[in-house]
Design a protein around this motif. Sequence first.
Motif: not given
Length: 426
Positions: A103-114
């Motif tokens: 979902d938006d939240v879990s995707y963006l949390n991982k996106f920030k790590l990458a």
Amino acid sequence: MKTIQAKCATSQFIKRLDITFDETTGLIVSVADAVKNQSEVDYYYNDDCLLFAGMGDIHIHAREDVSGKNTYKEDFHSTCCAALNGGVVHVGDMPNNPIPPIDDVSYLNKFKLAAKVDVPILMYAGIGPSTRPLTFTVPYKAYMGPSIGELFFKDNQSLDDVLVHYKNQFVSFHCEDPEVLEAHKSEKTHGERRPLKAELMATDTALHLIEKYQLKGKLCHYSAGEGLTSIIAAKKRGVNVTCEVTPQHLYYSMELLKNKSETEQTFFQMNPPIRGESDRKALIQAVIEGYIDYLATDHAPHSQEEKLKGMSGLPGLDTYGPFVTWLLLDQKIDAKIIAKIVSEGPGIFFNQFLPSLNSKSDQLKKWGLGFGFLSSGYSASFSILNLVKPLKIEAAHLKTKAAWSPFLGETFPGSVENVFLCGKKM
């Protein structure tokens, strides 16, 4: 401004070019037939080398997420190192993490790590039994049956019920039918537990769903030679589907692995399995005939201890470029076809998500029009292969945390000479 002169390969031509790029913006400024003397350019490569627009691997498992549970296998930094080591300048990371991006939240949390590493990482969102599309455009991955992780479907009707919500989205399919896998789960060998029938049935299901819901579909790490007939027929009738193939499915077959010990064979376990020699030859022929769209490694770094316990998946980023020289020199595949599956196809896939990615991070705008093409406005990212310098794959050569490769001991006819990423020689 800097200028590089080299023999270059695109899907349209193979010739020497003068490519001028801006180190500050990281973008190509101009491309012209080579006319400058060696002393007039900043980087010169003779005809022993072949330059491609930066290669992309759109199917890898970087292993990092907010849980941190699997970073002992790989993380975004080690992924970056392994990619560049193999001549790869951008990757697509799959969502089967302990905390999957769904979902938006879990995707963006991982996106920030990458976002903390240099190599651009396009992340897939996962599709599961109760998921819905994100509010912005991303690629999705659907595991039709169990593989590694908990994000999968137990039957085809459940998948159909969810995909109705994903009309017109970019969906990639891991093609193994869940009911066939369930029926064969007690068989003796890995190949028998994941039979050819599972991939063939899932292929037909995936093609049906792609057409039914007008998906922009992709079939991942394809291995079944017989199933190529259905894929090619679907392409010819206008179904929006593309297809990946892995180096290991092109290089190895069960017949070729028979001389290896039982322990060594354990290391080749993956989903879908390494198939028969007829499947391998059919995949090679499909590459030659232009029906394969991407060379993608399915880079799955597991420790040697995990492999000995029967975990599926093979690392592949470190050996991407050297393997490409095998396709060029051993298999005699036209460099124009290679450019399509290692540069342009992956670039097109990556680039269509740039507007969405740029809306999340200003730093991504340095990629210009994106990757995969030797044209002004595109990223000044280049993968340069040395076609006369063989490379024997040894553990010391690898940058992945897994510290092993299915190609250990193999000698490829060429190697990676240099890699440029966004205007910088790495």
